[in-house]
Design a protein around this motif. Sequence first.
Motif, PDB file in Angstrom:
ATOM      1  N   HIS A 138       0.848  -1.190   0.000  1.00  0.00           N
ATOM      2  CA  HIS A 138       0.000   0.000   0.000  1.00  0.00           C
ATOM      3  C   HIS A 138       0.884   1.241   0.000  1.00  0.00           C
ATOM      4  CE1 HIS A 138      -4.156  -1.513   1.077  1.00  0.00           C
ATOM      5  NE2 HIS A 138      -3.443  -2.590   1.360  1.00  0.00           N
ATOM      6  N   GLY A 139       0.318   2.368  -0.410  1.00  0.00           N
ATOM      7  CA  GLY A 139       1.048   3.621  -0.325  1.00  0.00           C
ATOM      8  C   GLY A 139       1.147   4.331  -1.658  1.00  0.00           C
ATOM      9  N   SER A 140       2.023   5.328  -1.701  1.00  0.00           N
ATOM     10  CA  SER A 140       2.109   6.203  -2.857  1.00  0.00           C
ATOM     11  C   SER A 140       3.489   6.159  -3.499  1.00  0.00           C
ATOM     12  CB  SER A 140       1.808   7.645  -2.426  1.00  0.00           C
ATOM     13  OG  SER A 140       2.104   8.563  -3.451  1.00  0.00           O
ATOM     14  N   THR A 141       3.516   6.285  -4.812  1.00  0.00           N
ATOM     15  CA  THR A 141       4.785   6.437  -5.532  1.00  0.00           C
ATOM     16  C   THR A 141       4.928   7.875  -6.029  1.00  0.00           C
ATOM     17  OG1 THR A 141       3.721   5.692  -7.584  1.00  0.00           O
ATOM     18  CG2 THR A 141       4.857   4.030  -6.251  1.00  0.00           C
ATOM     19  N   GLU A 142       4.198   8.782  -5.391  1.00  0.00           N
ATOM     20  CA  GLU A 142       4.253  10.197  -5.762  1.00  0.00           C
ATOM     21  C   GLU A 142       4.736  11.064  -4.608  1.00  0.00           C
ATOM     22  OE1 GLU A 142       0.356  11.133  -7.118  1.00  0.00           O
ATOM     23  OE2 GLU A 142       0.509   9.886  -8.924  1.00  0.00           O
ATOM     24  N   GLY A 143       5.386  10.440  -3.627  1.00  0.00           N
ATOM     25  CA  GLY A 143       5.979  11.200  -2.546  1.00  0.00           C
ATOM     26  C   GLY A 143       5.072  11.500  -1.379  1.00  0.00           C
ATOM     27  N   HIS A 144       3.846  10.990  -1.386  1.00  0.00           N
ATOM     28  CA  HIS A 144       2.946  11.216  -0.260  1.00  0.00           C
ATOM     29  C   HIS A 144       3.367  10.352   0.926  1.00  0.00           C
ATOM     30  CE1 HIS A 144       0.420  13.591  -2.847  1.00  0.00           C
ATOM     31  NE2 HIS A 144       0.218  12.577  -3.666  1.00  0.00           N
ATOM     32  N   ASP A 145       3.205  10.888   2.128  1.00  0.00           N
ATOM     33  CA  ASP A 145       3.658  10.190   3.330  1.00  0.00           C
ATOM     34  C   ASP A 145       2.485   9.474   3.999  1.00  0.00           C
ATOM     35  OD1 ASP A 145       5.189   9.313   5.416  1.00  0.00           O
ATOM     36  OD2 ASP A 145       5.094  11.181   6.539  1.00  0.00           O
ATOM     37  N   PHE A 146       2.478   8.148   3.916  1.00  0.00           N
ATOM     38  CA  PHE A 146       1.454   7.351   4.589  1.00  0.00           C
ATOM     39  C   PHE A 146       2.093   6.589   5.743  1.00  0.00           C
ATOM     40  CE2 PHE A 146      -0.496   7.858   0.381  1.00  0.00           C
ATOM     41  CZ  PHE A 146      -1.778   8.237   0.735  1.00  0.00           C
ATOM     42  N   VAL A 147       1.276   6.196   6.719  1.00  0.00           N
ATOM     43  CA  VAL A 147       1.769   5.468   7.892  1.00  0.00           C
ATOM     44  C   VAL A 147       0.788   4.354   8.233  1.00  0.00           C
ATOM     45  CG1 VAL A 147       2.965   7.458   8.857  1.00  0.00           C
ATOM     46  CG2 VAL A 147       0.590   7.026   9.499  1.00  0.00           C
ATOM     47  N   CYS A 148       1.234   3.420   9.072  1.00  0.00           N
ATOM     48  CA  CYS A 148       0.317   2.402   9.575  1.00  0.00           C
ATOM     49  C   CYS A 148      -0.617   3.031  10.609  1.00  0.00           C
ATOM     50  CB  CYS A 148       1.099   1.246  10.195  1.00  0.00           C
ATOM     51  SG  CYS A 148       1.961   0.214   8.977  1.00  0.00           S
ATOM     52  N   THR A 187     -11.493   0.549   4.719  1.00  0.00           N
ATOM     53  CA  THR A 187     -11.753   1.922   4.291  1.00  0.00           C
ATOM     54  C   THR A 187     -11.201   2.920   5.291  1.00  0.00           C
ATOM     55  OG1 THR A 187     -13.750   1.255   3.087  1.00  0.00           O
ATOM     56  CG2 THR A 187     -13.564   3.578   3.705  1.00  0.00           C
ATOM     57  N   GLU A 188     -11.406   2.652   6.569  1.00  0.00           N
ATOM     58  CA  GLU A 188     -10.871   3.533   7.609  1.00  0.00           C
ATOM     59  C   GLU A 188      -9.343   3.518   7.601  1.00  0.00           C
ATOM     60  OE1 GLU A 188     -14.392   3.070  10.991  1.00  0.00           O
ATOM     61  OE2 GLU A 188     -12.848   1.513  10.790  1.00  0.00           O
ATOM     62  N   ALA A 189      -8.763   2.344   7.394  1.00  0.00           N
ATOM     63  CA  ALA A 189      -7.308   2.217   7.437  1.00  0.00           C
ATOM     64  C   ALA A 189      -6.624   2.810   6.212  1.00  0.00           C
ATOM     65  CB  ALA A 189      -6.922   0.745   7.576  1.00  0.00           C
ATOM     66  N   THR A 190      -7.302   2.759   5.058  1.00  0.00           N
ATOM     67  CA  THR A 190      -6.705   3.245   3.818  1.00  0.00           C
ATOM     68  C   THR A 190      -6.366   4.729   3.887  1.00  0.00           C
ATOM     69  OG1 THR A 190      -7.792   1.557   2.480  1.00  0.00           O
ATOM     70  CG2 THR A 190      -7.081   3.532   1.326  1.00  0.00           C
ATOM     71  N   VAL A 191      -7.109   5.482   4.665  1.00  0.00           N
ATOM     72  CA  VAL A 191      -6.811   6.900   4.861  1.00  0.00           C
ATOM     73  C   VAL A 191      -5.383   7.059   5.375  1.00  0.00           C
ATOM     74  CG1 VAL A 191      -7.430   8.967   6.185  1.00  0.00           C
ATOM     75  CG2 VAL A 191      -9.216   7.448   5.313  1.00  0.00           C
ATOM     76  N   HIS A 192      -4.907   6.073   6.133  1.00  0.00           N
ATOM     77  CA  HIS A 192      -3.590   6.160   6.762  1.00  0.00           C
ATOM     78  C   HIS A 192      -2.502   5.458   5.954  1.00  0.00           C
ATOM     79  CE1 HIS A 192      -5.254   7.797  10.534  1.00  0.00           C
ATOM     80  NE2 HIS A 192      -6.330   7.088  10.178  1.00  0.00           N
ATOM     81  N   TYR A 193      -2.767   4.234   5.460  1.00  0.00           N
ATOM     82  CA  TYR A 193      -1.698   3.527   4.742  1.00  0.00           C
ATOM     83  C   TYR A 193      -1.811   3.592   3.216  1.00  0.00           C
ATOM     84  CZ  TYR A 193      -4.859  -0.643   5.252  1.00  0.00           C
ATOM     85  OH  TYR A 193      -5.905  -1.530   5.267  1.00  0.00           O
ATOM     86  N   GLY A 194      -2.807   4.282   2.700  1.00  0.00           N
ATOM     87  CA  GLY A 194      -2.886   4.509   1.261  1.00  0.00           C
ATOM     88  C   GLY A 194      -3.546   3.376   0.505  1.00  0.00           C
ATOM     89  N   ASP A 195      -3.826   3.649  -0.761  1.00  0.00           N
ATOM     90  CA  ASP A 195      -4.469   2.657  -1.611  1.00  0.00           C
ATOM     91  C   ASP A 195      -3.523   1.500  -1.930  1.00  0.00           C
ATOM     92  OD1 ASP A 195      -6.872   4.069  -1.826  1.00  0.00           O
ATOM     93  OD2 ASP A 195      -6.082   5.294  -3.479  1.00  0.00           O
ATOM     94  N   ILE A 196      -4.092   0.421  -2.442  1.00  0.00           N
ATOM     95  CA  ILE A 196      -3.286  -0.709  -2.892  1.00  0.00           C
ATOM     96  C   ILE A 196      -2.432  -0.275  -4.083  1.00  0.00           C
ATOM     97  CG2 ILE A 196      -3.321  -3.025  -3.887  1.00  0.00           C
ATOM     98  CD1 ILE A 196      -6.018  -3.456  -2.510  1.00  0.00           C
ATOM     99  N   ASN A 197      -1.153  -0.585  -4.011  1.00  0.00           N
ATOM    100  CA  ASN A 197      -0.259  -0.325  -5.134  1.00  0.00           C
ATOM    101  C   ASN A 197       0.021  -1.609  -5.898  1.00  0.00           C
ATOM    102  OD1 ASN A 197       2.514   0.089  -6.482  1.00  0.00           O
ATOM    103  ND2 ASN A 197       1.946   2.159  -5.885  1.00  0.00           N
ATOM    104  N   ILE A 198       0.303  -2.684  -5.154  1.00  0.00           N
ATOM    105  CA  ILE A 198       0.581  -3.991  -5.757  1.00  0.00           C
ATOM    106  C   ILE A 198      -0.104  -5.062  -4.924  1.00  0.00           C
ATOM    107  CG2 ILE A 198       2.377  -5.705  -6.267  1.00  0.00           C
ATOM    108  CD1 ILE A 198       4.299  -3.395  -6.731  1.00  0.00           C
TER     109      ILE A 198
END
Length: 273
Positions: free
Chosen positions: A82-92, A108-119
């Motif tokens: 999960h997370g971003s490849t555009e420099g956004h800072d996500f956390v657990c 859905t609640e957690a995705t706000v923090h650790y970001g969308d699925i990347n792979i």
Amino acid sequence: MSKRTGRLAALAALPAAVLLTVAGSSPALAEEDTPAYQIDLEQLNDSGSKGTVLLSARGTELTVWIKSEGMVPGQPSAQHLHGSTEGHDFVCPDDSADTDGDGILNNTEATVHYGDINIALTVSGDTDAATSGLAVDRMPVADAEGKIAYKRTIPVSQDVIDHIKDLHVVQHGIDRNGNDKYDFEGAGKSELDPTLPQEATAPTNCGEVKGAAVGSVPVGGIETGGGATGAGMSPGVMIGAAGAASVMVAGVLFAVRRRTVSGSAAVETGGAA
């Protein structure tokens, strides 16, 4: 002098051969320019789950090793980067992310923090987030003790390689009512897919990259939950073995060098060889 020189040469060669044997079983170990990163998985939703992840990049290929425990026995576990490849800072996330206060941190609640699925970290087939994010039939399955061991090398974009430290590993699947299966009685329907129980998609653990390269990747790999197989050793044991061999070689070479210098000095001053 010739006998001593021969003994020292043999002494130096032995641990070197041991190191070459260890490194030779994994090409990645022998390549110092292969970056590797460690992630420690920590529980979410009071699941009791924990684990370790190693990520190793070579070009635009990423090898992912996962060893986790405390999963739901006999059940598949969706897992992703999960997370971003555009420099956004996500956390657990932590428990405070349960914004609706129902006692379950849903995805859905957690995705706000650790970001969308990347792979999507499937055991086979594609790893695209859109098509395989919920491909439960291609995710690793926990054994009877609730353990998962996974290894897969997958092609990724250069953006993933460049931003690997910004990505997290998340595994999904909880057992709210303790019956060793995902069911609708445990927590109702998943907010992602109403045909799936909430237990199947809620995050069970999350981990962030812990910093720079950890030095080496596991020798030979580990057994996967339904994918390719390997040696079955834990990442900690593998790294420890390689590190111990390196230290042993360095120590012996230092001892050989010291004895050689000492012997040379004895000859020059007229001492006995």
